[in-house]
Design a protein around this motif. Sequence first.
Motif, PDB file in Angstrom:
ATOM      1  N   CYS A 264       0.971  -0.990   0.222  1.00 51.65           N
ATOM      2  CA  CYS A 264      -0.032  -0.149   0.264  1.00 51.65           C
ATOM      3  C   CYS A 264       1.096   1.136  -0.487  1.00 51.65           C
ATOM      4  CB  CYS A 264      -0.655   0.044   0.230  1.00 51.65           C
ATOM      5  SG  CYS A 264      -2.293   1.367   1.097  1.00 51.65           S
ATOM      6  N   LEU A 265       1.378   1.706  -0.947  1.00 56.73           N
ATOM      7  CA  LEU A 265       1.664   3.236  -0.985  1.00 56.73           C
ATOM      8  C   LEU A 265       1.028   4.243  -1.139  1.00 56.73           C
ATOM      9  CD1 LEU A 265       4.247   1.555  -3.360  1.00 56.73           C
ATOM     10  CD2 LEU A 265       4.513   1.496  -1.204  1.00 56.73           C
ATOM     11  N   SER A 266      -0.204   4.959  -1.054  1.00 52.02           N
ATOM     12  CA  SER A 266      -0.671   5.675  -0.554  1.00 52.02           C
ATOM     13  C   SER A 266       0.156   6.541   0.168  1.00 52.02           C
ATOM     14  CB  SER A 266      -1.968   5.764   0.294  1.00 52.02           C
ATOM     15  OG  SER A 266      -2.593   6.836   0.186  1.00 52.02           O
ATOM     16  N   GLY A 267       0.327   7.714  -0.438  1.00 49.45           N
ATOM     17  CA  GLY A 267       1.145   9.014  -0.170  1.00 49.45           C
ATOM     18  C   GLY A 267       2.287   9.110  -0.229  1.00 49.45           C
ATOM     19  N   LYS A 268       3.326   7.094  -0.507  1.00 52.48           N
ATOM     20  CA  LYS A 268       4.508   7.502  -1.665  1.00 52.48           C
ATOM     21  C   LYS A 268       5.148   8.178  -2.214  1.00 52.48           C
ATOM     22  CE  LYS A 268       5.231   5.329   2.663  1.00 52.48           C
ATOM     23  NZ  LYS A 268       6.519   5.671   3.643  1.00 52.48           N
ATOM     24  N   VAL A 269       6.110   8.234  -3.142  1.00 55.76           N
ATOM     25  CA  VAL A 269       6.410   8.550  -4.296  1.00 55.76           C
ATOM     26  C   VAL A 269       7.416   8.422  -4.826  1.00 55.76           C
ATOM     27  CG1 VAL A 269       7.669  10.211  -5.704  1.00 55.76           C
ATOM     28  CG2 VAL A 269       6.523  11.116  -3.393  1.00 55.76           C
ATOM     29  N   ALA A 270       7.360   7.414  -5.949  1.00 54.27           N
ATOM     30  CA  ALA A 270       7.792   6.575  -6.802  1.00 54.27           C
ATOM     31  C   ALA A 270       9.154   7.180  -7.533  1.00 54.27           C
ATOM     32  CB  ALA A 270       6.922   4.959  -6.672  1.00 54.27           C
ATOM     33  N   LEU A 271       9.612   6.232  -7.913  1.00 52.95           N
ATOM     34  CA  LEU A 271      11.048   7.261  -9.400  1.00 52.95           C
ATOM     35  C   LEU A 271      11.092   5.190 -10.410  1.00 52.95           C
ATOM     36  CD1 LEU A 271      12.585   8.736 -11.317  1.00 52.95           C
ATOM     37  CD2 LEU A 271      14.213   8.286  -9.546  1.00 52.95           C
ATOM     38  N   VAL A 272      10.777   5.465 -11.517  1.00 49.35           N
ATOM     39  CA  VAL A 272      10.923   4.476 -12.264  1.00 49.35           C
ATOM     40  C   VAL A 272      12.116   4.483 -13.107  1.00 49.35           C
ATOM     41  CG1 VAL A 272      10.448   2.545 -13.335  1.00 49.35           C
ATOM     42  CG2 VAL A 272       8.941   3.026 -11.673  1.00 49.35           C
ATOM     43  N   THR A 273      13.068   3.876 -13.420  1.00 50.40           N
ATOM     44  CA  THR A 273      13.847   4.322 -14.570  1.00 50.40           C
ATOM     45  C   THR A 273      13.548   3.980 -15.354  1.00 50.40           C
ATOM     46  OG1 THR A 273      15.823   3.214 -14.197  1.00 50.40           O
ATOM     47  CG2 THR A 273      15.804   5.322 -13.202  1.00 50.40           C
ATOM     48  N   GLY A 274      13.778   3.926 -16.977  1.00 52.04           N
ATOM     49  CA  GLY A 274      13.446   3.370 -18.285  1.00 52.04           C
ATOM     50  C   GLY A 274      12.147   3.120 -18.159  1.00 52.04           C
ATOM     51  N   ALA A 275      11.340   4.048 -17.714  1.00 53.05           N
ATOM     52  CA  ALA A 275       9.553   3.825 -17.388  1.00 53.05           C
ATOM     53  C   ALA A 275       9.271   3.596 -18.357  1.00 53.05           C
ATOM     54  CB  ALA A 275       9.304   4.081 -16.003  1.00 53.05           C
ATOM     55  N   SER A 276       9.419   4.601 -19.809  1.00 48.37           N
ATOM     56  CA  SER A 276       8.263   4.794 -21.366  1.00 48.37           C
ATOM     57  C   SER A 276       7.569   3.721 -21.591  1.00 48.37           C
ATOM     58  CB  SER A 276       9.187   4.943 -21.603  1.00 48.37           C
ATOM     59  OG  SER A 276      10.543   4.977 -22.640  1.00 48.37           O
ATOM     60  N   ARG A 277       8.045   2.298 -21.970  1.00 51.65           N
ATOM     61  CA  ARG A 277       7.837   1.284 -21.698  1.00 51.65           C
ATOM     62  C   ARG A 277       8.321  -0.121 -21.535  1.00 51.65           C
ATOM     63  NH1 ARG A 277      11.938  -0.342 -26.859  1.00 51.65           N
ATOM     64  NH2 ARG A 277      13.639   0.350 -26.133  1.00 51.65           N
ATOM     65  N   GLY A 278       8.064  -1.182 -22.100  1.00 56.39           N
ATOM     66  CA  GLY A 278       8.815  -2.751 -20.967  1.00 56.39           C
ATOM     67  C   GLY A 278       7.555  -2.946 -20.368  1.00 56.39           C
ATOM     68  N   ILE A 279       8.761  -3.361 -19.573  1.00 57.98           N
ATOM     69  CA  ILE A 279       8.985  -4.125 -17.798  1.00 57.98           C
ATOM     70  C   ILE A 279       8.559  -2.263 -16.702  1.00 57.98           C
ATOM     71  CG2 ILE A 279       9.873  -4.511 -16.184  1.00 57.98           C
ATOM     72  CD1 ILE A 279      11.168  -6.422 -17.632  1.00 57.98           C
ATOM     73  N   GLY A 280       9.474  -1.569 -16.885  1.00 54.00           N
ATOM     74  CA  GLY A 280       9.600   0.091 -16.239  1.00 54.00           C
ATOM     75  C   GLY A 280       8.209   0.491 -16.478  1.00 54.00           C
ATOM     76  N   ARG A 281       7.580   0.213 -18.193  1.00 50.14           N
ATOM     77  CA  ARG A 281       6.318   1.052 -17.880  1.00 50.14           C
ATOM     78  C   ARG A 281       5.168   0.439 -16.687  1.00 50.14           C
ATOM     79  NH1 ARG A 281       1.672  -0.403 -20.572  1.00 50.14           N
ATOM     80  NH2 ARG A 281      -0.134   1.678 -21.499  1.00 50.14           N
ATOM     81  N   ALA A 282       5.237  -0.988 -17.431  1.00 48.96           N
ATOM     82  CA  ALA A 282       4.459  -2.015 -16.212  1.00 48.96           C
ATOM     83  C   ALA A 282       4.677  -1.482 -14.528  1.00 48.96           C
ATOM     84  CB  ALA A 282       4.221  -3.773 -16.590  1.00 48.96           C
ATOM     85  N   VAL A 283       5.808  -1.112 -14.296  1.00 47.07           N
ATOM     86  CA  VAL A 283       5.993  -1.042 -12.882  1.00 47.07           C
ATOM     87  C   VAL A 283       5.138   0.275 -12.631  1.00 47.07           C
ATOM     88  CG1 VAL A 283       7.330  -0.684 -10.724  1.00 47.07           C
ATOM     89  CG2 VAL A 283       7.998  -2.589 -13.241  1.00 47.07           C
ATOM     90  N   ALA A 284       5.854   0.963 -13.362  1.00 45.73           N
ATOM     91  CA  ALA A 284       5.335   2.060 -13.281  1.00 45.73           C
ATOM     92  C   ALA A 284       3.895   2.355 -13.397  1.00 45.73           C
ATOM     93  CB  ALA A 284       4.788   3.971 -14.345  1.00 45.73           C
ATOM     94  N   LEU A 285       3.000   1.857 -13.736  1.00 48.95           N
ATOM     95  CA  LEU A 285       1.671   1.841 -13.716  1.00 48.95           C
ATOM     96  C   LEU A 285       0.682   0.362 -12.533  1.00 48.95           C
ATOM     97  CD1 LEU A 285       0.493   0.998 -17.902  1.00 48.95           C
ATOM     98  CD2 LEU A 285       0.626   2.806 -16.276  1.00 48.95           C
ATOM     99  N   SER A 286       1.652  -0.228 -12.243  1.00 52.40           N
ATOM    100  CA  SER A 286       1.291  -0.574 -10.779  1.00 52.40           C
ATOM    101  C   SER A 286       1.493   0.137  -9.490  1.00 52.40           C
ATOM    102  CB  SER A 286       1.881  -2.213 -10.980  1.00 52.40           C
ATOM    103  OG  SER A 286       1.426  -2.773 -11.594  1.00 52.40           O
ATOM    104  N   LEU A 287       2.543   0.648  -9.384  1.00 55.39           N
ATOM    105  CA  LEU A 287       2.674   1.229  -8.077  1.00 55.39           C
ATOM    106  C   LEU A 287       2.094   2.226  -8.498  1.00 55.39           C
ATOM    107  CD1 LEU A 287       6.522   2.487  -8.694  1.00 55.39           C
ATOM    108  CD2 LEU A 287       6.165   0.958  -7.360  1.00 55.39           C
ATOM    109  N   ALA A 288       1.310   2.851  -9.268  1.00 61.01           N
ATOM    110  CA  ALA A 288       0.144   4.082  -9.724  1.00 61.01           C
ATOM    111  C   ALA A 288      -0.684   3.819  -9.016  1.00 61.01           C
ATOM    112  CB  ALA A 288       0.315   4.693 -10.571  1.00 61.01           C
ATOM    113  N   ARG A 289      -1.159   1.911  -9.042  1.00 60.62           N
ATOM    114  CA  ARG A 289      -2.437   1.716  -8.903  1.00 60.62           C
ATOM    115  C   ARG A 289      -2.559   1.140  -7.369  1.00 60.62           C
ATOM    116  NH1 ARG A 289      -2.070  -1.477 -13.792  1.00 60.62           N
ATOM    117  NH2 ARG A 289      -1.018  -2.996 -13.124  1.00 60.62           N
ATOM    118  N   GLU A 290      -1.485   1.044  -6.634  1.00 57.04           N
ATOM    119  CA  GLU A 290      -1.373   1.349  -4.912  1.00 57.04           C
ATOM    120  C   GLU A 290      -0.885   2.156  -4.424  1.00 57.04           C
ATOM    121  OE1 GLU A 290      -1.267  -2.206  -3.833  1.00 57.04           O
ATOM    122  OE2 GLU A 290      -1.504  -2.548  -6.062  1.00 57.04           O
ATOM    123  N   GLY A 291      -1.490   3.395  -5.229  1.00 56.89           N
ATOM    124  CA  GLY A 291      -1.654   4.420  -4.651  1.00 56.89           C
ATOM    125  C   GLY A 291       0.107   5.804  -5.184  1.00 56.89           C
ATOM    126  N   ALA A 292       1.240   5.043  -5.419  1.00 57.35           N
ATOM    127  CA  ALA A 292       2.429   6.059  -5.773  1.00 57.35           C
ATOM    128  C   ALA A 292       1.408   7.674  -6.589  1.00 57.35           C
ATOM    129  CB  ALA A 292       3.283   5.122  -5.889  1.00 57.35           C
TER     130      ALA A 292
END
Length: 243
Positions: A3-31
């Motif tokens: 549960c990442l509500s209120g947290k800030v996340a940085l994903v490098t190389g996040a424009s496509r592929g695995i990075g993109r999926a990670v960024a979207l997943s972190l956002a769904r968890e509230g980051a």
Amino acid sequence: MACLSGKVALVTGASRGIGRAVALSLAREGAAVAVNYRERAADADEVVAAIRTAGGKAMAVAADVSDSAAVVNMIAAVERELGLIDVLVNNAGLAIMTGIDDLTEEEFDRTIAVNLKSAFLCTRAVLPGMRTRKWGRIVNISSGAARGAGGIGPHYNASKAGMEGLTRGYAARVVKDGVTVNAVAPSLIETDMVRGGLASSPDRIPLGRFGTSEECAQAVLMVIGNAYMTGQTVALSGGLSFL
């Protein structure tokens, strides 16, 4: 999951592929998510738009994460817009496919810089704040090539093996500060790199298919959510490591 509500996340190389999926997943968890990219601005903007459309908070931030000055400027930009970084996912990577007789010194150096040095630079930049706040999560995206021959080349093997050593080295030294450092090591995930010729079919994978970027993101969320796990590498291979 975390549960990442209120947290800030940085994903490098996040424009496509695995990075993109990670960024979207972190956002769904509230980051709130900073989507780093080097050249693919339109793709990064699309990831940010998808997060915002779903009600999340995100920004795109351009930087060559193998350059120390660029990393410092990137971190400052993220902190101005989103706040202090609580979660770092070192995903940016370079895969130059070449034979061992054709591998150049420049290609070797560039691979180490993008795949390994970048993780050091970004980790060094965010660690002081995490240690002060006594909470932080760092996840390094490695590869099965860190422990096997792989299909890209020894330069790539070396960069990913180094990343797993970096993971363990940092984990041992910051665990008492409330910061965990883990790695996720995918093999043959259905990304542009694999589709571009790394593996023509999944025949040698016991599970019978390539992995997905979303499955990699699930593993990233798992290690972020587990406060007792640190210094570990989670392999995602569809059973390939059994062979």
